[in-house]
Design a protein around this motif. Structure first.
Motif, mmCIF file in Angstrom:
data_model
loop_
_atom_site.group_PDB
_atom_site.id
_atom_site.type_symbol
_atom_site.label_atom_id
_atom_site.label_comp_id
_atom_site.label_asym_id
_atom_site.label_seq_id
_atom_site.Cartn_x
_atom_site.Cartn_y
_atom_site.Cartn_z
ATOM 1 N N UNK A 120 -116.203 -50.617 14.672
ATOM 2 C CA UNK A 120 -115.593 -51.744 14.000
ATOM 3 C C UNK A 120 -114.132 -51.411 13.693
ATOM 4 N N UNK A 121 -113.324 -52.452 13.738
ATOM 5 C CA UNK A 121 -111.903 -52.255 13.575
ATOM 6 C C UNK A 121 -111.555 -52.323 12.102
ATOM 7 N N UNK A 122 -111.040 -51.230 11.541
ATOM 8 C CA UNK A 122 -110.769 -51.190 10.116
ATOM 9 C C UNK A 122 -109.382 -51.720 9.766
ATOM 10 N N UNK A 123 -108.476 -51.689 10.725
ATOM 11 C CA UNK A 123 -107.125 -52.219 10.532
ATOM 12 C C UNK A 123 -106.891 -53.250 11.626
ATOM 13 N N UNK A 124 -106.627 -54.477 11.206
ATOM 14 C CA UNK A 124 -106.530 -55.570 12.163
ATOM 15 C C UNK A 124 -105.160 -56.234 12.126
ATOM 16 N N UNK A 125 -104.575 -56.365 13.288
ATOM 17 C CA UNK A 125 -103.358 -57.149 13.449
ATOM 18 C C UNK A 125 -103.733 -58.275 14.399
ATOM 19 N N UNK A 126 -103.966 -59.439 13.854
ATOM 20 C CA UNK A 126 -104.566 -60.528 14.625
ATOM 21 C C UNK A 126 -103.589 -61.270 15.521
ATOM 22 N N UNK A 127 -102.296 -61.039 15.327
ATOM 23 C CA UNK A 127 -101.314 -61.692 16.187
ATOM 24 C C UNK A 127 -100.782 -60.689 17.194
ATOM 25 N N UNK A 128 -101.133 -60.843 18.473
ATOM 26 C CA UNK A 128 -100.631 -59.889 19.473
ATOM 27 C C UNK A 128 -99.128 -59.998 19.670
ATOM 28 N N UNK A 129 -98.576 -61.177 19.402
ATOM 29 C CA UNK A 129 -97.151 -61.358 19.621
ATOM 30 C C UNK A 129 -96.579 -62.369 18.644
ATOM 31 N N UNK A 130 -95.251 -62.251 18.452
ATOM 32 C CA UNK A 130 -94.520 -63.137 17.553
ATOM 33 C C UNK A 130 -93.109 -63.285 18.105
ATOM 34 N N UNK B 113 -104.499 -41.204 10.088
ATOM 35 C CA UNK B 113 -104.087 -42.597 10.037
ATOM 36 C C UNK B 113 -104.946 -43.413 10.991
ATOM 37 N N UNK B 114 -105.324 -44.605 10.528
ATOM 38 C CA UNK B 114 -105.998 -45.572 11.392
ATOM 39 C C UNK B 114 -104.995 -46.674 11.703
ATOM 40 N N UNK B 115 -104.792 -46.936 12.987
ATOM 41 C CA UNK B 115 -103.781 -47.898 13.422
ATOM 42 C C UNK B 115 -104.403 -49.218 13.829
ATOM 43 N N UNK B 116 -103.644 -50.288 13.638
ATOM 44 C CA UNK B 116 -103.988 -51.576 14.227
ATOM 45 C C UNK B 116 -103.566 -51.589 15.690
ATOM 46 N N UNK B 117 -103.832 -52.727 16.343
ATOM 47 C CA UNK B 117 -103.547 -52.822 17.771
ATOM 48 C C UNK B 117 -102.085 -53.143 18.064
ATOM 49 N N UNK B 118 -101.337 -53.517 17.045
ATOM 50 C CA UNK B 118 -99.918 -53.774 17.239
ATOM 51 C C UNK B 118 -99.587 -55.236 17.445
ATOM 52 N N UNK B 119 -98.358 -55.604 17.062
ATOM 53 C CA UNK B 119 -97.816 -56.946 17.283
ATOM 54 C C UNK B 119 -96.477 -56.801 17.980
ATOM 55 N N UNK C 133 -103.790 -47.442 24.738
ATOM 56 C CA UNK C 133 -104.230 -48.252 25.866
ATOM 57 C C UNK C 133 -103.885 -49.705 25.586
ATOM 58 N N UNK C 134 -103.633 -50.497 26.620
ATOM 59 C CA UNK C 134 -103.268 -51.910 26.424
ATOM 60 C C UNK C 134 -104.285 -52.639 25.562
ATOM 61 N N UNK C 135 -103.804 -53.297 24.519
ATOM 62 C CA UNK C 135 -104.683 -54.072 23.652
ATOM 63 C C UNK C 135 -105.554 -53.255 22.723
ATOM 64 N N UNK C 136 -105.358 -51.932 22.712
ATOM 65 C CA UNK C 136 -106.237 -51.081 21.897
ATOM 66 C C UNK C 136 -105.497 -50.361 20.780
ATOM 67 N N UNK C 137 -104.193 -50.455 20.747
ATOM 68 C CA UNK C 137 -103.453 -49.744 19.719
ATOM 69 C C UNK C 137 -103.471 -48.243 19.951
ATOM 70 N N UNK C 138 -103.317 -47.495 18.880
ATOM 71 C CA UNK C 138 -103.312 -46.031 18.930
ATOM 72 C C UNK C 138 -104.647 -45.526 18.398
#
Lengths: 115, 112
Positions: A1-11, A103-109, B38-43
């Motif tokens: 399960x994803x503990x840190x969520x960034x729901x917007x892939x882009x902005x 550190x737990x990272x989100x998927x990024x925006x 990885x793409x779409x997976x973050x770090x």
């Protein structure tokens, strides 16, 4: 399960306007939150952080807000500049056992600031 | 002022081959980490170390081994590379427990 969520892939925002990047977390044991910025073909670089005992931290054009009850944080960039175009990662640190070393990272925006 | 240095920057392997990625930091940091992006997976954290001679598993440790024989170096090994290990690998180091990490510039690994 994803503990840190960034729901917007882009902005995408216009130069001079405000950029708001959002992050949600599920683990109530997280006690420290950070934002990292990443340009293509480079490693992430630290941008700004906030402790769970605060609700706001400011550094120049960058402000991070933390709402613990909602388990939500946001990064505001004002004014946005084309050089801010990058991927922004939200990250969180636990406060117990071995988790305070990690550190737990989100998927990024991906933020794009248009001139 | 080098910071965190990763070698090599690019590598192509065939399935089943082995290799070692080297990370070196010159900031006297206690903590060192290996992440993959990885793409779409973050770090995602592979392995980490809280001091010389120590290592611990992260989120995605399978297929990797690490060693921290010297404080300044953290090695990531792939014993038998698989296509699923195609990724960008980042090493990071940190001097406190607050999570401010310094990252290397990454290693692009392709496994064919």
């Amino acid at each position: 399960d994803q503990q840190v969520k960034q729901n917007s892939p882009s902005l995408s925002v216009q130069e001079g306007r405000i950029s708001i990047l959002n992050c949600d977390y599920t683990n109530s044991m997280f006690d420290y939150f950070l934002w990292y910025k990443k340009y293509p073909a480079e490693g992430p670089t630290f941008l700004i952080s906030i402790s769970s005992i605060k609700d706001k931290n400011e550094d120049g054009r960058f402000t991070v807000f933390l709402n613990k009850s909602a388990k939500h944080l946001s990064l505001h960039i004002v004014p946005s500049q084309p050089g801010d175009s990058a991927v922004y990662f939200c990250a969180a640190r636990g406060n117990s056992g071995g988790s305070n070393y990690k550190l737990t990272f989100g998927k990024g925006t991906l933020l794009t600031v248009n001139p | 002022n080098a910071g965190v240095t990763q070698t090599p920057k690019f590598r192509v392997l065939k399935t089943g081959q082995s290799m070692t990625l080297l990370c070196a930091q010159d900031m006297n940091h206690e903590y060192m980490y290996w992440y993959r992006q990885d793409p779409g997976m973050g770090l995602r954290l592979i392995h980490y170390s809280v001091g010389e001679g120590t290592t611990a598993k992260g989120e995605v440790p399978d297929g990797y081994n690490v060693s921290r024989l010297k404080k300044q170096n953290f090695l990531l090994g792939l014993e038998s590379a698989a296509p699923s290990q195609t990724s960008v690998y980042f090493c990071a180091s940190g001097g406190t427990g607050y999570g401010k990490l310094f990252f290397g510039s990454g290693t692009q690994l392709s496994v064919l």
